[in-house]
Design a protein around this motif. Structure first.
Motif, PDB file in Angstrom:
ATOM      1  N   ARG A 106     -84.098 -27.863  47.622  1.00 46.35           N
ATOM      2  CA  ARG A 106     -83.078 -26.569  48.290  1.00 46.35           C
ATOM      3  C   ARG A 106     -82.501 -28.147  50.054  1.00 46.35           C
ATOM      4  O   ARG A 106     -83.669 -28.781  50.031  1.00 46.35           O
ATOM      5  CB  ARG A 106     -83.257 -25.325  48.773  1.00 46.35           C
ATOM      6  CG  ARG A 106     -82.761 -25.046  47.579  1.00 46.35           C
ATOM      7  CD  ARG A 106     -84.302 -23.261  48.001  1.00 46.35           C
ATOM      8  NE  ARG A 106     -83.350 -22.356  46.961  1.00 46.35           N
ATOM      9  CZ  ARG A 106     -83.576 -20.747  47.218  1.00 46.35           C
ATOM     10  NH1 ARG A 106     -84.483 -20.207  48.199  1.00 46.35           N
ATOM     11  NH2 ARG A 106     -83.901 -20.077  45.752  1.00 46.35           N
ATOM     12  N   ALA A 107     -81.564 -27.339  49.948  1.00 46.38           N
ATOM     13  CA  ALA A 107     -81.610 -28.434  50.971  1.00 46.38           C
ATOM     14  C   ALA A 107     -82.549 -28.156  52.387  1.00 46.38           C
ATOM     15  O   ALA A 107     -83.141 -28.917  53.054  1.00 46.38           O
ATOM     16  CB  ALA A 107     -80.708 -28.125  52.003  1.00 46.38           C
ATOM     17  N   GLU A 108     -82.962 -26.924  52.637  1.00 37.29           N
ATOM     18  CA  GLU A 108     -83.699 -26.440  53.125  1.00 37.29           C
ATOM     19  C   GLU A 108     -85.480 -26.960  52.708  1.00 37.29           C
ATOM     20  O   GLU A 108     -86.221 -27.740  53.507  1.00 37.29           O
ATOM     21  CB  GLU A 108     -84.662 -24.819  53.671  1.00 37.29           C
ATOM     22  CG  GLU A 108     -84.307 -24.107  52.539  1.00 37.29           C
ATOM     23  CD  GLU A 108     -82.946 -23.677  51.651  1.00 37.29           C
ATOM     24  OE1 GLU A 108     -83.259 -22.602  50.638  1.00 37.29           O
ATOM     25  OE2 GLU A 108     -82.139 -24.175  51.845  1.00 37.29           O
ATOM     26  N   ASP A 109     -85.496 -27.379  51.756  1.00 39.99           N
ATOM     27  CA  ASP A 109     -86.990 -27.945  50.975  1.00 39.99           C
ATOM     28  C   ASP A 109     -87.194 -29.523  51.826  1.00 39.99           C
ATOM     29  O   ASP A 109     -88.343 -29.586  52.272  1.00 39.99           O
ATOM     30  CB  ASP A 109     -86.604 -27.959  50.093  1.00 39.99           C
ATOM     31  CG  ASP A 109     -87.037 -26.516  49.330  1.00 39.99           C
ATOM     32  OD1 ASP A 109     -87.253 -25.413  50.385  1.00 39.99           O
ATOM     33  OD2 ASP A 109     -86.393 -26.228  47.734  1.00 39.99           O
ATOM     34  N   GLU A 111     -86.127 -30.384  54.656  1.00 43.00           N
ATOM     35  CA  GLU A 111     -86.042 -30.642  56.213  1.00 43.00           C
ATOM     36  C   GLU A 111     -87.202 -29.899  56.038  1.00 43.00           C
ATOM     37  O   GLU A 111     -88.104 -30.574  57.558  1.00 43.00           O
ATOM     38  CB  GLU A 111     -84.700 -30.063  56.209  1.00 43.00           C
ATOM     39  CG  GLU A 111     -84.188 -29.989  55.965  1.00 43.00           C
ATOM     40  CD  GLU A 111     -82.704 -28.834  56.378  1.00 43.00           C
ATOM     41  OE1 GLU A 111     -83.149 -27.879  57.194  1.00 43.00           O
ATOM     42  OE2 GLU A 111     -81.439 -28.596  56.769  1.00 43.00           O
ATOM     43  N   ASN A 112     -88.547 -29.382  55.587  1.00 44.05           N
ATOM     44  CA  ASN A 112     -89.195 -28.564  55.315  1.00 44.05           C
ATOM     45  C   ASN A 112     -90.566 -29.600  54.424  1.00 44.05           C
ATOM     46  O   ASN A 112     -91.493 -28.638  54.749  1.00 44.05           O
ATOM     47  CB  ASN A 112     -89.254 -27.009  55.204  1.00 44.05           C
ATOM     48  CG  ASN A 112     -88.560 -26.114  56.489  1.00 44.05           C
ATOM     49  OD1 ASN A 112     -88.070 -26.444  57.621  1.00 44.05           O
ATOM     50  ND2 ASN A 112     -87.635 -24.925  55.432  1.00 44.05           N
ATOM     51  N   GLY A 113     -89.845 -30.486  53.697  1.00 41.69           N
ATOM     52  CA  GLY A 113     -91.231 -31.084  53.447  1.00 41.69           C
ATOM     53  C   GLY A 113     -91.940 -29.809  52.331  1.00 41.69           C
ATOM     54  O   GLY A 113     -92.718 -30.269  51.377  1.00 41.69           O
ATOM     55  N   THR A 114     -90.898 -29.322  51.922  1.00 41.79           N
ATOM     56  CA  THR A 114     -91.489 -28.380  50.648  1.00 41.79           C
ATOM     57  C   THR A 114     -91.780 -28.501  49.495  1.00 41.79           C
ATOM     58  O   THR A 114     -91.235 -29.101  48.721  1.00 41.79           O
ATOM     59  CB  THR A 114     -90.780 -26.982  50.652  1.00 41.79           C
ATOM     60  OG1 THR A 114     -90.791 -26.326  51.971  1.00 41.79           O
ATOM     61  CG2 THR A 114     -91.178 -26.087  50.216  1.00 41.79           C
TER      62      THR A 114
END
Length: 122
Positions: A106-109, A111-114
């Motif tokens: 995911r895009a937020e992954d 950004e968060n380094g998930t």
């Protein structure tokens, strides 16, 4: 001893048919991410059997003999882990081994380094 040949399939697939090729081309970049089907559970992840301090992570899925964990740090494959989390108001601990890990899709992954890890239970 004679082995009988299986009967020929009644379904013949022409993998080069233009309609089938265009359908397969549409699915070429697909990736599956089922995290929306389960509510993430906050957990504490202890990496290595002797780990005293855990790190925050999320339990994304719990199935028969497997857990899927999201964390913002790298865990090596074959690493032993302990996952502590609350279930029905009680602390539960599960032990396992990291089988596979990858960057989140995911895009937020990004950004968060998930990173997402599959853990087989011991």
């Amino acid at each position: 001893m004679k082995h009988a040949k299986p009967p020929p399939s009644r379904h013949v697939v022409n993998w080069d048919h233009p309609d089938l090729e265009s359908l397969l081309d549409k699915t070429a970049g697909w990736g599956l991410d089922h995290r929306g089907a389960f509510e993430p559970v906050p957990c504490e992840l202890h990496v290595g059997w002797g780990a005293v301090v855990g790190r925050p992570a999320s339990l994304l899925y719990e199935g028969e003999g497997v857990l899927v964990i999201a964390a913002n740090f790298v865990i090596s494959p074959a690493e032993n882990v302990r996952i502590d989390y609350l279930q029905a108001g009680r602390m539960r601990s599960r032990w396992g081994i990291v089988v596979e890990g990858r960057a989140g899709l995911r895009a937020e992954d990004a950004e968060n380094g998930t990173r997402v890890y599959w853990v087989h239970m011991r």
